[in-house]
Design an enzyme around this catalytic site. Sequence first.
Site, mmCIF file in Angstrom:
data_model
loop_
_atom_site.group_PDB
_atom_site.id
_atom_site.type_symbol
_atom_site.label_atom_id
_atom_site.label_comp_id
_atom_site.label_asym_id
_atom_site.label_seq_id
_atom_site.Cartn_x
_atom_site.Cartn_y
_atom_site.Cartn_z
ATOM 1 N N CYS A 1 0.813 -1.228 0.000
ATOM 2 C CA CYS A 1 0.000 0.000 0.000
ATOM 3 C C CYS A 1 0.843 1.274 0.000
ATOM 4 O O CYS A 1 0.356 2.337 -0.377
ATOM 5 C CB CYS A 1 -0.969 0.002 1.174
ATOM 6 S SG CYS A 1 -2.135 -1.366 1.095
ATOM 7 N N HIS B 1 -3.538 7.400 2.039
ATOM 8 C CA HIS B 1 -3.909 6.052 1.622
ATOM 9 C C HIS B 1 -5.302 5.761 2.162
ATOM 10 O O HIS B 1 -5.590 5.991 3.334
ATOM 11 C CB HIS B 1 -2.890 5.060 2.174
ATOM 12 C CG HIS B 1 -3.282 3.631 1.944
ATOM 13 N ND1 HIS B 1 -3.690 3.175 0.710
ATOM 14 C CD2 HIS B 1 -3.343 2.575 2.791
ATOM 15 C CE1 HIS B 1 -3.979 1.891 0.806
ATOM 16 N NE2 HIS B 1 -3.785 1.502 2.051
ATOM 17 N N ASN C 1 -10.090 -0.004 -0.286
ATOM 18 C CA ASN C 1 -8.623 0.061 -0.245
ATOM 19 C C ASN C 1 -8.074 -0.544 -1.540
ATOM 20 O O ASN C 1 -8.178 -1.749 -1.756
ATOM 21 C CB ASN C 1 -8.128 -0.710 0.987
ATOM 22 C CG ASN C 1 -6.616 -0.664 1.142
ATOM 23 O OD1 ASN C 1 -5.902 -0.262 0.220
ATOM 24 N ND2 ASN C 1 -6.145 -1.082 2.302
HETATM 25 N N1 COA Z 1 -18.844 -8.268 8.714
HETATM 26 C C1 COA Z 1 -19.366 -8.498 9.926
HETATM 27 N N2 COA Z 1 -18.616 -8.744 11.005
HETATM 28 C C2 COA Z 1 -17.285 -8.764 10.822
HETATM 29 C C3 COA Z 1 -16.682 -8.536 9.579
HETATM 30 C C4 COA Z 1 -17.518 -8.296 8.494
HETATM 31 N N3 COA Z 1 -17.051 -8.055 7.274
HETATM 32 N N4 COA Z 1 -15.354 -8.617 9.719
HETATM 33 C C5 COA Z 1 -15.113 -8.879 11.026
HETATM 34 N N5 COA Z 1 -16.280 -8.988 11.685
HETATM 35 C C6 COA Z 1 -16.479 -9.243 13.107
HETATM 36 C C7 COA Z 1 -15.296 -9.963 13.715
HETATM 37 O O1 COA Z 1 -15.416 -11.364 13.515
HETATM 38 C C8 COA Z 1 -15.439 -9.593 15.181
HETATM 39 O O2 COA Z 1 -16.412 -10.424 15.777
HETATM 40 P P1 COA Z 1 -16.168 -11.015 17.255
HETATM 41 O O3 COA Z 1 -16.052 -9.823 18.131
HETATM 42 O O4 COA Z 1 -17.385 -11.843 17.454
HETATM 43 O O5 COA Z 1 -14.896 -11.798 17.140
HETATM 44 C C9 COA Z 1 -16.004 -8.187 15.145
HETATM 45 O O6 COA Z 1 -16.540 -8.013 13.820
HETATM 46 C C10 COA Z 1 -14.983 -7.091 15.412
HETATM 47 O O7 COA Z 1 -13.825 -7.390 14.647
HETATM 48 P P2 COA Z 1 -12.525 -6.501 14.739
HETATM 49 O O8 COA Z 1 -11.488 -7.076 13.843
HETATM 50 O O9 COA Z 1 -12.172 -6.270 16.166
HETATM 51 O O10 COA Z 1 -13.092 -5.123 14.156
HETATM 52 P P3 COA Z 1 -12.399 -3.741 14.018
HETATM 53 O O11 COA Z 1 -13.223 -2.688 14.640
HETATM 54 O O12 COA Z 1 -10.939 -3.804 14.357
HETATM 55 O O13 COA Z 1 -12.492 -3.503 12.430
HETATM 56 C C11 COA Z 1 -11.102 -3.658 10.479
HETATM 57 C C12 COA Z 1 -11.861 -4.418 11.559
HETATM 58 C C13 COA Z 1 -10.370 -4.646 9.619
HETATM 59 C C14 COA Z 1 -12.106 -2.869 9.665
HETATM 60 C C15 COA Z 1 -10.112 -2.689 11.146
HETATM 61 O O14 COA Z 1 -9.363 -3.355 12.122
HETATM 62 C C16 COA Z 1 -9.188 -2.057 10.165
HETATM 63 O O15 COA Z 1 -9.575 -1.318 9.302
HETATM 64 N N6 COA Z 1 -7.883 -2.302 10.301
HETATM 65 C C17 COA Z 1 -6.879 -1.741 9.446
HETATM 66 C C18 COA Z 1 -6.876 -2.498 8.167
HETATM 67 C C19 COA Z 1 -6.071 -1.809 7.144
HETATM 68 O O16 COA Z 1 -6.073 -0.627 7.046
HETATM 69 N N7 COA Z 1 -5.374 -2.597 6.378
HETATM 70 C C20 COA Z 1 -4.669 -2.182 5.262
HETATM 71 C C21 COA Z 1 -3.530 -1.367 5.602
HETATM 72 S S1 COA Z 1 -2.707 -1.108 4.142
#
Ligand code: COA
Length: 319
Positions: free
Chosen positions: A113, A246, A276
């Site tokens: 990225c 980004h 993304n």
């Molecule tokens: N739909 C519904 N529920 C989902 C889901 C989806 N698409 N994806 C995950 N969940 C659930 C998980 O299983 C979890 O359930 P649980 O609590 O029963 O285990 C819950 O939602 C929370 O998951 P979590 O991973 O803690 O959520 P979050 O608030 O951290 O959001 C992201 C997840 C991935 C959106 C977030 O962490 C993020 O954006 N991270 C950075 C990613 C990024 O930028 N990557 C690229 C960098 S280049």
Amino acid sequence: MMRSVLTGTGSALPVKRVSNAELAERVDTTDQWIVERTGIRFRHIAGPDETTATLAADASRAAIAAAGLAASDIDLIVLATATPDQTFPATATKVQAMLGIDDCVAFDVAAVCSGFLYAVQVADAMLRTGVHARALVIGAETFSRILDWEDRTTCVLFGDGAGAVVLEARDTDTRGILATKLHADGRHNDLLYVDGGPSTTGTVGKLRMKGREVFRHAVVNLAAVMGESLALAGLTIADVDWVVPHQANARILDATARKLGLAPERVVVTVDRHANTSAASVPLALDVAVRDGRIKQGDLVVLEAMGGGFTWGAAVIRI
Ligand code: COA
């Protein structure tokens, strides 16, 4: 002073646009979860005839036209991607052929990225030596091809697309790239990676991510590197007209802006419609804001990105 001046931008998206509701028919997710946690509403997904190279070539044609140049004026192509058309040759050479450029220097940069920021620094350095005059710097990806479409924690987050800029070496002390700053910390491989490759499994592999941990690092690293790049240019956040970040997650954009004391209306946001797109996200967002008239000549713009590795970086540009 010899500087790399940004003289044109362009972008390209696959024809097919996919909504959160359409994804919810494939995996256990909802529009509400995706919007609340990420700000994403749509992403574009490449069809069988659309590849990283075709999207890159379309974005490049638009950038070259915006710069008022012909393709034959380009003597350097640096293309950032983590999803090349082939393991080799470099996708940049494929784009070169598609643009009908007989002879130039063309190669890919892989920093996921952050790839576009890496490509900008490499091209800027090559232009300022005087060896090259006009560079095409491209970020292009088809992440849909490396997603695990059974994994709801990753497949809802990414999209395909390409963005390109033309950088021209000019003797100027007003416009151009004023500073760039890059970082890498390879200890974090296991937080964001693809579980395949030519030298290991012999397969292409799928994207794997520990999203919450990536999020935590992203806000800290992005705020820090923007500060570092501005300091190198002798400027502060108060001097900035636009930040083009980004586009990974709207919550990362908000948290980073808050940490820096940056007004949210100064941040270009396209994550809602593109998701993304990895290396393509910064040049895609830049092109959107140039074409809708927000970013104008004379504006001070900061580009920033973070990705797998981890890698991260920022660039300060007077447009
Ligand atoms: N739909 C519904 N529920 C989902 C889901 C989806 N698409 N994806 C995950 N969940 C659930 C998980 O299983 C979890 O359930 P649980 O609590 O029963 O285990 C819950 O939602 C929370 O998951 P979590 O991973 O803690 O959520 P979050 O608030 O951290 O959001 C992201 C997840 C991935 C959106 C977030 O962490 C993020 O954006 N991270 C950075 C990613 C990024 O930028 N990557 C690229 C960098 S280049």
